[in-house]
Design an enzyme around this catalytic site. Structure first.
Site, PDB file in Angstrom:
ATOM      1  CB  SER A  82      -0.921   0.052   1.216  1.00 11.49           C
ATOM      2  OG  SER A  82      -1.644   1.269   1.210  1.00 11.49           O
ATOM      3  CE  LYS A 132      -3.553  -2.401  -0.341  1.00  8.00           C
ATOM      4  NZ  LYS A 132      -3.313  -2.460  -1.739  1.00  8.00           N
ATOM      5  CG  HIS A 170      -4.740  -0.854   4.126  1.00  6.59           C
ATOM      6  ND1 HIS A 170      -5.033  -0.270   2.908  1.00  6.59           N
ATOM      7  CD2 HIS A 170      -3.913   0.014   4.747  1.00  6.59           C
ATOM      8  CE1 HIS A 170      -4.404   0.891   2.818  1.00  6.59           C
ATOM      9  NE2 HIS A 170      -3.717   1.084   3.915  1.00  6.59           N
ATOM     10  CG  ASN A 171      -7.263  -1.471  -0.161  1.00  8.24           C
ATOM     11  OD1 ASN A 171      -6.239  -1.320   0.495  1.00  8.24           O
ATOM     12  ND2 ASN A 171      -7.249  -1.527  -1.483  1.00  8.24           N
ATOM     13  CD  GLU A 181      -7.506   3.364   0.717  1.00  9.40           C
ATOM     14  OE1 GLU A 181      -6.496   2.675   0.982  1.00  9.40           O
ATOM     15  OE2 GLU A 181      -7.866   3.599  -0.446  1.00  9.40           O
TER      16      GLU A 181
HETATM   17  P1  NDP Z   1      -1.837  -2.321 -13.905  1.00 10.19           P
HETATM   18  O1  NDP Z   1      -2.718  -2.945 -12.903  1.00 10.19           O
HETATM   19  O2  NDP Z   1      -2.397  -1.272 -14.792  1.00 10.19           O
HETATM   20  O3  NDP Z   1      -1.180  -3.484 -14.798  1.00 10.19           O
HETATM   21  C1  NDP Z   1      -0.349  -3.193 -15.874  1.00 10.19           C
HETATM   22  C2  NDP Z   1       0.798  -4.160 -15.951  1.00 10.19           C
HETATM   23  O4  NDP Z   1       0.306  -5.504 -16.064  1.00 10.19           O
HETATM   24  C3  NDP Z   1       1.656  -3.918 -17.163  1.00 10.19           C
HETATM   25  O5  NDP Z   1       2.988  -4.180 -16.828  1.00 10.19           O
HETATM   26  C4  NDP Z   1       1.107  -4.928 -18.149  1.00 10.19           C
HETATM   27  O6  NDP Z   1       2.017  -5.283 -19.167  1.00 10.19           O
HETATM   28  C5  NDP Z   1       0.886  -6.095 -17.234  1.00 10.19           C
HETATM   29  N1  NDP Z   1      -0.043  -7.080 -17.777  1.00 10.19           N
HETATM   30  C6  NDP Z   1      -1.368  -6.960 -17.936  1.00 10.19           C
HETATM   31  N2  NDP Z   1      -1.879  -8.086 -18.458  1.00 10.19           N
HETATM   32  C7  NDP Z   1      -0.844  -8.953 -18.625  1.00 10.19           C
HETATM   33  C8  NDP Z   1      -0.742 -10.283 -19.081  1.00 10.19           C
HETATM   34  N3  NDP Z   1      -1.820 -10.979 -19.467  1.00 10.19           N
HETATM   35  N4  NDP Z   1       0.478 -10.845 -19.110  1.00 10.19           N
HETATM   36  C9  NDP Z   1       1.564 -10.163 -18.690  1.00 10.19           C
HETATM   37  N5  NDP Z   1       1.520  -8.921 -18.245  1.00 10.19           N
HETATM   38  C10 NDP Z   1       0.332  -8.310 -18.193  1.00 10.19           C
HETATM   39  O7  NDP Z   1      -0.526  -1.728 -13.195  1.00 10.19           O
HETATM   40  P2  NDP Z   1      -0.288  -0.984 -11.796  1.00 10.19           P
HETATM   41  O8  NDP Z   1       1.160  -0.730 -11.764  1.00 10.19           O
HETATM   42  O9  NDP Z   1      -1.232   0.132 -11.578  1.00 10.19           O
HETATM   43  O10 NDP Z   1      -0.650  -2.077 -10.700  1.00 10.19           O
HETATM   44  C11 NDP Z   1       0.009  -3.328 -10.640  1.00 10.19           C
HETATM   45  C12 NDP Z   1      -0.621  -4.145  -9.539  1.00 10.19           C
HETATM   46  O11 NDP Z   1      -0.477  -3.452  -8.309  1.00 10.19           O
HETATM   47  C13 NDP Z   1      -2.116  -4.385  -9.705  1.00 10.19           C
HETATM   48  O12 NDP Z   1      -2.430  -5.650  -9.215  1.00 10.19           O
HETATM   49  C14 NDP Z   1      -2.732  -3.314  -8.831  1.00 10.19           C
HETATM   50  O13 NDP Z   1      -4.033  -3.669  -8.390  1.00 10.19           O
HETATM   51  C15 NDP Z   1      -1.735  -3.267  -7.697  1.00 10.19           C
HETATM   52  N6  NDP Z   1      -1.676  -2.018  -6.947  1.00 10.19           N
HETATM   53  C16 NDP Z   1      -1.781  -0.821  -7.563  1.00 10.19           C
HETATM   54  C17 NDP Z   1      -1.704   0.352  -6.851  1.00 10.19           C
HETATM   55  C18 NDP Z   1      -1.795   1.651  -7.555  1.00 10.19           C
HETATM   56  O14 NDP Z   1      -1.811   2.683  -6.855  1.00 10.19           O
HETATM   57  N7  NDP Z   1      -1.817   1.695  -8.870  1.00 10.19           N
HETATM   58  C19 NDP Z   1      -1.531   0.350  -5.378  1.00 10.19           C
HETATM   59  C20 NDP Z   1      -1.345  -0.956  -4.831  1.00 10.19           C
HETATM   60  C21 NDP Z   1      -1.442  -2.086  -5.593  1.00 10.19           C
HETATM   61  P3  NDP Z   1       2.068  -4.422 -20.539  1.00 10.19           P
HETATM   62  O15 NDP Z   1       2.882  -3.239 -20.240  1.00 10.19           O
HETATM   63  O16 NDP Z   1       2.730  -5.361 -21.480  1.00 10.19           O
HETATM   64  O17 NDP Z   1       0.642  -4.101 -20.902  1.00 10.19           O
END
Ligand code: NDP
Length: 476
Positions: free
Chosen positions: A128, A182, A185-186, A189
């Site tokens: 988080s 987690k 936590h959300n 939140e």
């Molecule tokens: P996203 O959830 O938007 O995911 C994008 C990433 O996933 C890219 O690297 C993408 O690759 C990859 N991806 C998607 N589909 C596939 C697939 N089928 N095979 C391989 N790679 C894939 O990214 P975030 O950085 O926002 O979040 C990452 C994780 O962290 C998520 O689970 C999210 O819920 C969690 N999270 C996010 C927070 C936030 O503030 N954003 C906070 C805490 C947790 P490509 O570039 O090739 O499309």
């Protein structure tokens, strides 16, 4: 040289976690499905540390020292399963896969069991703090085996937020424990944000204060016991002026709150566990209600109360009352969330240390606050505390707050200002306190129409009354 750790999935979160590891001196192997993200990271931030770009899962796995430590930070759900399915056959017994995305804890339990069968350690870890947290120090909630945790602990300790010399990371418990915590936590939140929003609404529409002035009030509250990240950003948002119109920003934003689903998961899980998290549920429903434009449109003409706002000569007291109500409701919201963790821990055999959870939420995460140190202390003093409400310190605070709390809910009701968070928190408090609840009547009703039986206050056993016949009672 082999990399200490690998990260696959280099969108905002993965990229910043990778940079955080590299800045702490670790060699980080990088991978992303589309190579542009990898190249982009090297181009923009390559000078921050030692990165090893890789362009296939095979290359990624080969770049890691053993036992391998590999963080998966891709989209939650099916994409995570896809990536794990591809990585697992390439790994060796004892290697550690970390899913740092927002997985559902049930998925984490399933994945952990499947990967354990292949001899792999699977660590479902809550992270988080958003984008900034990932880069500068998140709060980290890892689940999984003790062995896996001991291999990860030094690295996670280095990148986590730090409060008074203690890193905001702990081994939460086996399999899905980290993602469960987690999730709660959300949920908390959601609850905290809803309570803050209600406090704002009361000052805005009960007192008629402008957003800029309310921002000042929140800033002031932030110097006291409500000191927290969420109060701080509330003051920022309320103080912001829209550059297009010159109006307060909060007045030009569409008032329909969205959600990604972790609040809903929390409530679903609470329903399964039978834990009353009414504050979290009301917060989730409040967002959902706000989004029902058609219902709200249809209800526009419904009559409201005739009363006007809080008179100016009572303004100071009202503001002080709202602060008390907010604090008391917040205690209830957290008490409910911690009870859900306690229930989940018992149900799934996780043995979660509630004080340790409170401790790692003190920094890095969205609900970080001075308040969490009081929760840590409460559970440290009594690890089996049935509810935070009965901790001596919180009990005192509730005692001090309750007259204000009741006045605020009464005023809100008479003015027609919805305060689902404040009122459900107060109802929870009063229900727990009550020596007799009307649940006795509900039991009678159930027995009347469905012969569902009841227990008595004065003798052991289960009873039924022959309601349709002569109303004699017999043991069921
Ligand atoms: P996203 O959830 O938007 O995911 C994008 C990433 O996933 C890219 O690297 C993408 O690759 C990859 N991806 C998607 N589909 C596939 C697939 N089928 N095979 C391989 N790679 C894939 O990214 P975030 O950085 O926002 O979040 C990452 C994780 O962290 C998520 O689970 C999210 O819920 C969690 N999270 C996010 C927070 C936030 O503030 N954003 C906070 C805490 C947790 P490509 O570039 O090739 O499309």
């Amino acid at each position: 040289d082999q990399a200490h750790i690998g990260v696959t999935g280099l969108a905002v979160m993965g990229r910043n976690l990778a940079r955080n590891f590299a800045r702490r001196g670790y060699t980080v192997a990088l991978h992303n499905r589309r190579r542009e993200r990898t190249d982009d990271l090297i181009e923009q931030f390559g000078s921050e540390g030692t990165f090893v770009p890789t362009y296939s899962h095979r290359e990624l796995v080969d770049a890691l020292e053993r036992p391998r430590r590999l963080v998966v930070m891709v989209k939650a759900g099916q994409p995570t399963d896809d990536v794990l399915d591809e990585l697992a056959p390439l790994l060796d017994s004892g290697d550690i896969l970390v899913d740092a995305g927002n997985a559902n804890f049930e998925d984490t339990r399933r994945r952990e069991a499947a990967l354990a069968e292949r001899g792999l350690h699977f660590v479902g870890s809550g992270v988080s703090g958003g984008e900034e947290g990932a880069l500068h120090g998140p709060s980290i909630m890892p689940g999984g085996s003790e062995t896996a945790y001991s291999e990860l602990a030094p690295l996670l300790g280095d990148i986590a937020a730090n409060v008074d010399g203690t890193p905001c990371v702990t081994h939460v418990g086996p399999d899905g424990a980290g993602h469960f915590v987690k999730m709660v936590h959300n949920g908390i939140e959601y609850s905290d944000m809803q309570l803050i929003a209600e406090a704002y609404d009361l000052l805005r529409h009960g007192l008629g204060r402008e957003p800029g002035a309310i921002a000042e009030t929140f800033l002031h509250w932030n110097t006291g016991r409500l000191d927290s990240y969420l109060i701080e950003i509330t003051a920022e948002v309320l103080g912001h002026t829209d550059s297009r119109t010159g109006k307060p920003f909060v007045d030009v934003v569409l008032d329909q709150a969205e959600q990604k689903g972790t609040g809903r998961w929390t409530v679903q899980s609470a329903l399964e566990l039978g834990t009353p998290v009414s504050g979290i549920a009301e917060a989730v429903f409040a967002r959902s209600l706000s989004g029902h434009a058609e219902l709200r449109e249809a209800a526009q003409g419904l009559p409201g109360p005739s009363g006007s706002g809080v008179p100016e000569d009572e303004a100071d007291r009202f503001v002080a009352d709202v602060e008390q109500a907010l604090y008391a409701s917040k205690i209830v919201a957290y008490a409910q969330g911690f009870n859900q963790i306690q229930a989940g821990s018992a149900e799934y055999g996780w043995n979660i240390d509630l004080g340790a959870v409170a401790a790692i939420w003190r920094g890095g995460c969205i609900i970080r606050a001075e308040f969490l140190d009081r929760i840590r202390a409460a559970y440290e003093a009594n690890p089996t505390l049935p509810t935070l409400l009965t901790d001596t310190g919180f009990q005192q605070a509730l005692d001090e707050a309750q007259d204000s709390w009741r006045r605020v809910v009464a005023t809100a009701t008479s003015l027609g200002i919805p305060v689902p968070g404040f009122s459900t928190a107060l109802a929870y408090y009063d229900a727990l306190r009550a020596s007799r609840l009307p649940a006795a009547l509900v039991q009678g009703q159930r027995d009347f129409f469905g012969a569902h039986t009841y227990r008595r206050t004065d003798s052991e056993g289960v009873f039924h009354t022959e309601w349709a016949a002569d109303r004699t009672e017999h043991e069921a």
